[in-house]
Write a protein that holds these residues in place. Structure first.
Motif, short mmCIF file in Angstrom:
data_model
loop_
_atom_site.label_atom_id
_atom_site.label_comp_id
_atom_site.label_asym_id
_atom_site.label_seq_id
_atom_site.Cartn_x
_atom_site.Cartn_y
_atom_site.Cartn_z
N UNK A 1 7.63 48.85 -1.81
CA UNK A 1 7.28 47.56 -1.21
C UNK A 1 5.94 47.64 -0.49
N UNK A 2 5.21 46.54 -0.52
CA UNK A 2 3.96 46.38 0.21
C UNK A 2 4.09 45.08 1.01
N UNK A 3 3.81 45.09 2.31
CA UNK A 3 4.00 43.88 3.12
C UNK A 3 3.16 42.71 2.62
N UNK A 4 3.81 41.58 2.41
CA UNK A 4 3.14 40.34 2.03
C UNK A 4 3.58 39.24 2.98
N UNK A 5 2.74 38.22 3.13
CA UNK A 5 3.04 37.14 4.05
C UNK A 5 3.69 35.94 3.38
N UNK A 6 3.27 35.63 2.16
CA UNK A 6 3.77 34.41 1.51
C UNK A 6 4.62 34.68 0.27
N UNK A 7 4.56 35.88 -0.25
CA UNK A 7 5.37 36.27 -1.41
C UNK A 7 6.45 37.22 -0.94
#
Length: 422
Positions: free
Chosen positions: A73-79
């Motif tokens: 996982x990679x931190x995303x804000x809208x996805x």
């Protein structure tokens, strides 16, 4: 020539991985903003990193959901990023696949679906046909992984047992425009084999899938056999009007990774020969053939002269007969090393660019001219390790495993053989 063979080979592997990083590959291939919504979906070991690259470079609003491997996982804000199991699917992947299919329902022709697909998506995007359970899918997946079937053959079977692969996801998006960005991890870069082609038409049939099952003697649960024999598992075929608004863009491939590694070797003053980006076959057989080529170079100066580097990619297979942990890259490398038999001046590295070889959190390994001698000194018999499919155990004992952690991309296996004058 003064160089550190192990360090150089590691640099080549790292260059191959770096060339396929989503932050580099995604931006040039983003579609123009639609009149309506942009919905981002996806699956694969690189899908979260791909989603982050989209967020970082998209000028307007967007929303979406992608599923990646545990630990990727990679931190995303809208996805939204969901993690699930690979290579055997689990309930988290199945639930994510349901949600993705629901997410694209009811879209209009003004909307665009951006689908981010990379290797590993077959297991991560697991949504069985009606009547087939997750347990059924897991059983078939495990049998395929141990059978020696090629990735193309495995994915043909998977497509015909799925409610989302083989073009079904694209059909669910209709009438929205669908743009699929692919990071290829399969020999030949055929889009229908990358994550089993959820957004591309599939010309293969249930009969083809059955023939593969029979070829490898795979026992099927009764409901799975019924789905194939009845044709109930038929996928979306070329010419289907629901796929008329679909576009596929290949953004990273094994060949691109090999070329990136070749450039590093050339800068080190070494001639480079790329032998192929889609080599397949039993890992131990490919290893012994590659050893034969390396020996001819080292001893005869044919077809190339030392010093040089031989590069190759593709996806070999391992038919697991022993009690080891498998791993096609370490099996290739161990077979290569046994055939080289301590030939001076020949060094090699092999690894999966996603950082995971087989079921292990180990990318691959390094092999040098002294590896066999060091193994014998530890009372390890290389041929016994190979017979037991225990390449990982062999290289761990020597301290020669290649451990990268999650690389956040996947362009298949990378193999490099460095041949120095002896």
């Amino acid at each position: 020539m003064s160089l550190d063979p192990r360090a150089l080979l590691t640099d080549l592997f790292n260059a191959a991985v770096a060339s396929a990083q989503p932050a580099l590959c995604i931006p040039p291939h983003l579609p123009e903003p639609p009149k309506g919504r942009l919905v981002v979906i996806g699956a694969g070991k690189a899908s979260a990193a791909m989603a982050k690259a989209v967020e970082d470079h998209w000028p307007g609003d967007l929303s979406g959901l992608v599923v990646t491997r545990y630990g990727y996982a990679v931190p995303c804000e809208r996805i939204e990023i969901v993690e699930a199991a690979h290579p055997v699917p689990d309930a988290a992947g199945m639930e994510a696949a349901k949600r993705i299919k629901d997410l694209v329902g009811g879209l209009s022709a003004d909307d665009t679906v951006l689908c981010l697909i990379s290797g590993g998506g077959s297991a991560l995007l697991a949504l069985p046909l009606d009547g087939i359970t997750l347990d059924d899918k897991q059983a078939v997946n495990r049998a395929l992984l141990k059978s020696g079937a090629t990735i193309s053959e495995m994915n043909c079977v998977r497509r015909h047992l799925s409610a989302i692969k083989g073009g079904r996801l694209a059909a669910a998006c209709h009438p929205a425009r669908v743009v699929t960005l692919l990071i290829s991890d399969v020999p030949g870069d055929n889009p229908m084999d990358i994550a089993s082609g959820p957004t591309v038409a599939d010309p293969t049939t249930c009969a083809d899938a059955l023939a593969i099952v029979q070829r490898y003697g795979i026992a099927l649960p009764a409901v799975v056999r019924e789905a194939l024999e009845s044709g109930r598992g038929e996928s979306v075929k070329p010419g289907d009007p629901r796929l008329s608004g679909c576009e596929v863009r290949m953004i990273a491939t094994p060949q691109m990774a090999l070329e990136a590694a070749a450039e590093v070797a050339r800068k080190a003053g070494l001639p480079v020969h790329i032998l192929g980006d889609s080599l397949e076959g039993e890992a131990r057989d490919v290893g012994s053939v590659m050893a034969g080529i390396a020996l001819q170079v080292a001893r005869r100066g044919q077809p190339f002269t030392a010093p040089c580097v031989l590069l190759s990619g593709g996806e070999t297979t391992v038919t697991v007969r022993g009690h080891g942990r498998g791993g096609r890259n370490v099996e290739f490398l161990l077979s290569l090393g046994i055939a080289l038999n301590g030939q001076p001046g020949v060094h090699a590295i092999a690894g999966d660019t996603d950082g995971v070889d087989g079921l292990e959190e180990i990318a691959g390994a390094y092999f040098g001219p002294d590896s066999l001698a060091r193994a014998w000194a530890k009372d390890i018999k290389p041929k016994d390790s190979l017979a037991n499919n225990d390449g990982h155990g062999f290289f761990e004992a020597l301290g020669d495993s290649l451990v990268t952690g999650p690389t956040l991309t996947n362009v298949n296996d990378f193999r490099a053989i460095l041949i120095l004058p002896s």
